[in-house]
Structures are given as C-alpha cells and as structure tokens.
Write a protein that holds these residues in place. Structure first.
Motif, PDB file in Angstrom:
ATOM      1  N   THR A 219      -5.226  -1.799  -5.168  1.00 62.03           N
ATOM      2  CA  THR A 219      -5.812  -0.473  -4.971  1.00 62.03           C
ATOM      3  C   THR A 219      -5.775   0.335  -6.263  1.00 62.03           C
ATOM      4  O   THR A 219      -6.761   0.994  -6.628  1.00 62.03           O
ATOM      5  CB  THR A 219      -5.058   0.282  -3.861  1.00 62.03           C
TER       6      THR A 219
ATOM      7  N   TYR B  31     -15.844   6.758  -0.060  1.00 59.33           N
ATOM      8  CA  TYR B  31     -14.658   7.603   0.133  1.00 59.33           C
ATOM      9  C   TYR B  31     -14.956   8.681   1.159  1.00 59.33           C
ATOM     10  O   TYR B  31     -16.109   9.131   1.298  1.00 59.33           O
ATOM     11  CB  TYR B  31     -14.235   8.260  -1.197  1.00 59.33           C
TER      12      TYR B  31
ATOM     13  N   ARG C  17      -8.497  -0.949  -8.528  1.00 60.62           N
ATOM     14  CA  ARG C  17      -9.813  -0.538  -8.034  1.00 60.62           C
ATOM     15  C   ARG C  17     -10.090   0.921  -8.369  1.00 60.62           C
ATOM     16  O   ARG C  17     -11.226   1.321  -8.643  1.00 60.62           O
ATOM     17  CB  ARG C  17      -9.885  -0.743  -6.523  1.00 60.62           C
ATOM     18  N   GLU C  18      -9.023   1.738  -8.382  1.00 63.00           N
ATOM     19  CA  GLU C  18      -9.199   3.170  -8.597  1.00 63.00           C
ATOM     20  C   GLU C  18      -9.037   3.588 -10.047  1.00 63.00           C
ATOM     21  O   GLU C  18      -9.008   4.786 -10.343  1.00 63.00           O
ATOM     22  CB  GLU C  18      -8.203   3.948  -7.723  1.00 63.00           C
TER      23      GLU C  18
ATOM     24  N   GLU D  14      -5.998   9.866  -3.137  1.00 62.71           N
ATOM     25  CA  GLU D  14      -5.672   8.830  -2.157  1.00 62.71           C
ATOM     26  C   GLU D  14      -4.164   8.635  -2.052  1.00 62.71           C
ATOM     27  O   GLU D  14      -3.621   8.469  -0.955  1.00 62.71           O
ATOM     28  CB  GLU D  14      -6.350   7.510  -2.527  1.00 62.71           C
TER      29      GLU D  14
ATOM     30  N   GLU E 235       0.821  -1.217   0.000  1.00 61.71           N
ATOM     31  CA  GLU E 235       0.000   0.000   0.000  1.00 61.71           C
ATOM     32  C   GLU E 235       0.851   1.262   0.000  1.00 61.71           C
ATOM     33  O   GLU E 235       0.530   2.232  -0.659  1.00 61.71           O
ATOM     34  CB  GLU E 235      -0.929   0.009   1.219  1.00 61.71           C
TER      35      GLU E 235
ATOM     36  N   SER F 165     -13.015   8.315 -10.512  1.00 63.73           N
ATOM     37  CA  SER F 165     -12.112   7.292  -9.962  1.00 63.73           C
ATOM     38  C   SER F 165     -10.657   7.663 -10.173  1.00 63.73           C
ATOM     39  O   SER F 165      -9.819   7.485  -9.277  1.00 63.73           O
ATOM     40  CB  SER F 165     -12.400   5.928 -10.605  1.00 63.73           C
TER      41      SER F 165
ATOM     42  N   MET G 253      -7.995   8.416  -7.113  1.00 59.51           N
ATOM     43  CA  MET G 253      -6.752   7.673  -6.930  1.00 59.51           C
ATOM     44  C   MET G 253      -5.598   8.641  -6.661  1.00 59.51           C
ATOM     45  O   MET G 253      -4.754   8.386  -5.790  1.00 59.51           O
ATOM     46  CB  MET G 253      -6.445   6.810  -8.153  1.00 59.51           C
TER      47      MET G 253
ATOM     48  N   SER H 210     -10.145   5.499   1.087  1.00 63.38           N
ATOM     49  CA  SER H 210     -11.161   4.653   0.461  1.00 63.38           C
ATOM     50  C   SER H 210     -11.612   3.599   1.455  1.00 63.38           C
ATOM     51  O   SER H 210     -10.855   3.152   2.320  1.00 63.38           O
ATOM     52  CB  SER H 210     -10.597   3.979  -0.788  1.00 63.38           C
ATOM     53  N   GLU H 211     -12.879   3.196   1.325  1.00 60.17           N
ATOM     54  CA  GLU H 211     -13.461   2.191   2.197  1.00 60.17           C
ATOM     55  C   GLU H 211     -14.177   1.156   1.348  1.00 60.17           C
ATOM     56  O   GLU H 211     -14.502   1.418   0.174  1.00 60.17           O
ATOM     57  CB  GLU H 211     -14.426   2.859   3.193  1.00 60.17           C
TER      58      GLU H 211
ATOM     59  N   GLN I  24      -1.209  -5.417  -2.358  1.00 62.20           N
ATOM     60  CA  GLN I  24      -2.263  -4.473  -1.996  1.00 62.20           C
ATOM     61  C   GLN I  24      -2.200  -3.169  -2.773  1.00 62.20           C
ATOM     62  O   GLN I  24      -3.224  -2.588  -3.130  1.00 62.20           O
ATOM     63  CB  GLN I  24      -2.230  -4.205  -0.493  1.00 62.20           C
ATOM     64  N   GLY I  25      -1.002  -2.663  -3.037  1.00 62.56           N
ATOM     65  CA  GLY I  25      -0.881  -1.427  -3.801  1.00 62.56           C
ATOM     66  C   GLY I  25      -1.412  -1.571  -5.213  1.00 62.56           C
ATOM     67  O   GLY I  25      -2.135  -0.695  -5.716  1.00 62.56           O
TER      68      GLY I  25
END
Length: 374
Positions: free
Chosen positions: A270, A371, A273-274, A358, A235, A351, A355, A365-366, A266-267
């Motif tokens: 993310t 957000y 997702r974004e 973020e 992340e 989105s 990103m 983000s949740e 994870q990064g």
C-alpha cells in the motif's frame, strides 16, 4: 553566558501528573526556560491558551517534586538524562514536532548519528522479513548510516543485529523506562547496542510498557531519521504509524516489496502504491537521501524546543493540501486522474497526500487508483 536547562527542573515536570510533552513544549516556548516556568504565577499561566485548570495546578505544584530519587536510579543504571539543549540531543529529533524535552540515554549519541535511517516493521516477521531486515540493517551500516529502530521482536531485532554484525552504529528507541525493558529476551541485545551506540527512552526509569507508550516512541524513530524504511508490515501496523509520522515531518518513506498474497506484505505494498519509494537495496535509499548532510533537515533556530511554531501547531489537524484533496472527495469513488484535473495538481503530489489521509483512516483506496472519503 547563555543560561542552560537543569535536569532537576525538567524532571520536576516529567514526574508530575497532567503535564505532557506538548504542554511542556508550549510552556518552554512561552517562558524560555524551565526555571521561569517554576516561577510563573497562576495569573500568568491562565493567559496561556489551552491550559486546563488541573494542568495549571500541576505546574504550580511542580516545584515541590523531588527529583533526587529519579537521578539516583538513573545513575545506578548507567543512564544519562539529557535536556533538549544538550549537545548530545539528536538534532533531527529536536526540530521535529512534539520532541521530548528530555531523554534518558544509555550509551552515547554522536554527531554522525544525524545520518540515520529508521527501520521498522511487524513483530510477526516472516522468514523473508527477518532476512530483509538483517540485510538492510547490515548494508545501511556499511554505507555509513546509523540504523534507528525500536528493539521490538521481529523486524526491529533483525535490523539492529544486521548493523551490529558489521560493527555499525544502531540506536534503539524503547517504549518503557529502563527498569522495565521489553521484550525481555532482548536484554543482551540492548546491552550490546548501548555499548556501541545508544538506547533511548523518553520515559522515567520506572515506567512500565503499555499500549500507549509504544506509539509514542514511533515519532522519535521518525524524528531522528532522514528517512523511514518499512521492511514488512500488515495493513494496520505500528510501522505504518511511524511512516505517517515521518511523512508529516517531511522525511522520505521507503518500503520493501513483498509477496502480494501475504498479509505481512500488504502495508508495504500500500505504501508503494501511494508513493513510497520501492526499495530493493540500499542504493535505492542512497539515491533519494543523498549524503545525509545536516542541511537536509530544516531547522528553525528561533525555537527552544520544537521545529514548528506554536501557531502552526494550533491550526486544524489537516494541512492545506490535505484539506483541499479531502474536500474534493465524496462518498462515491473518484479516480486519481479526476483529482489531478479538478485540482490542478500532479499525480505524485496527490498520491503522497492521499497516503497520509489513508493512514489517518480518512480516505479509502480501491482497485484501479480510485479513492473515496470515509
């Protein structure tokens, strides 16, 4: 005949304290050439917005700096020093924000390197990450792209090796001067890259690596590239900084999916997702980038160094859309569909901006595409 820069003049500023890249680019936009800066008076310098007194003093004293020792060190180590107006200077980098006004180069940069993809990721790559880095390095090179990375352990190393395995071009951007190559175990890899393409640094020869030098080279990787591929990253990672910088330059961002329960993935998850392009193979990159023609990079030919005007650089840190979206968010979570309805923007557009926010740690983000402002 058009007057060109002299390396000796630029080195006088590079070797001076208190004159960073942004300051020097501001001066070059104002005066045009470095010898005009050297001839400036204190009164002239005081009229330039944003210059501090210690910077004005350093500029006035720059003419006393002797660059000969630096030039000798570079020549002794087979390193060329090129200015921003040198034909070898990477075009994409030249027209990115805050470009180095000079580069140290071991090897040769070629016009074909305009068709480049940055490949970045964690130093602590898993076996999966190492395999994917090498695969993408190899396949991108076979598709005619130059692979640009940072010579670091992990993802960078294997991306370089993948390109070299098929005799492709790969360029390493390093975070230190050429007398302090890091990591030491990659010295042979550095030599191989320099013999087939190029290794690049913006730092004087005797600059040791620090926690500040490595992030600076990230913008060079992004600036040289038509797109940035993140292979594997947690992340909070330098690779995500490179992705953020690529976004701000208008570059395409690609991410390789990984296992959902692994920290190293994870990064990338993310980013996907974004709005980053989920990247399974090199065809996913080609379909977005196209053939990598020069026209894919927006150029402002009126500027001597950077691709954004000074007045644009002096705006608030956030762009228009970023400010609007951040203003619509509060401390309570808000669904992306609510943002679309309130702002009249589509989900893809929002989105991409979310990103960026973020990655700047301005938005959290949740789960479920919610957000909130941090």
């Amino acid at each position: 005949m058009k007057k060109i820069e002299t390396i000796e003049n630029l080195l006088r500023f590079t070797l001076s304290k208190n004159i960073g890249t942004k300051t020097m680019n501001k001066l070059l936009r104002h005066f045009g050439l470095s010898d005009h800066i050297l001839g400036a008076t204190e009164e002239e310098l005081k009229t330039i917005k944003g210059l501090r007194s210690n910077q004005i003093k350093a500029i006035l004293e720059a003419s006393k700096v002797d660059p000969r020792a630096e030039l000798d060190l570079a020549a002794k180590n087979n390193v060329k020093i090129i200015a921003y107006d040198d034909p070898m200077y990477p075009k994409g980098l030249l027209y990115s924000p805050d470009p180095p006004y000079m580069l140290y180069v071991k090897g040769n940069i070629k016009p074909r390197d305009i068709k480049a993809i940055g490949v970045v990721g964690t130093r602590h790559a898993s076996r999966y990450g190492r395999e994917q880095s090498e695969r993408f390095g190899r396949d991108l090179a076979q598709a005619g792209y130059t692979v640009v990375s940072g010579l670091a352990r992990g993802v960078d190393t294997f991306a370089h090796r993948g390109a070299l395995s098929v005799n492709g071009r790969t360029i390493a951007v390093v975070g230190a001067g050429f007398l302090h190559m890091y990591p030491p175990e990659n010295r042979d890899l550095l030599a191989e890259i320099a013999s087939t393409a190029a290794v690049i640094s913006e730092f004087p020869m005797d600059t040791a690596p620090t926690r500040n030098t490595f992030p600076r080279r990230n913008r060079i990787i992004a600036g040289m590239s038509l797109g940035v591929l993140v292979v594997e990253a947690p992340e909070r990672s330098g690779a995500l900084i490179t992705a953020k910088q690529g976004l701000e330059m208008g570059r395409e961002i690609f991410a390789v999916p990984g296992m959902v329960d692994q920290e190293q993935s994870q990064g990338c998850l993310t980013l996907i997702r974004e709005g980053a392009v989920l990247t399974r193979n090199v065809n996913d990159i080609i379909s977005e980038i196209g053939d990598g023609r020069d026209g894919d990079i927006k150029i402002d030919p009126s500027l001597p160094v950077a691709g954004i005007r000074e007045e644009e650089q002096e705006k608030d840190e956030l762009g228009g859309k970023e400010s609007v979206i951040l203003g619509a968010l509060g401390q309570d979570s808000m669904h992306i569909d609510e943002l679309c309805a309130e702002l009249g923007m589509n989900a893809g557009e929002i989105s991409a901006v979310l990103m960026i926010l973020e990655l700047r740690n301005m938005v959290a983000s949740e789960p479920g595409a919610f957000y909130r402002k941090i």
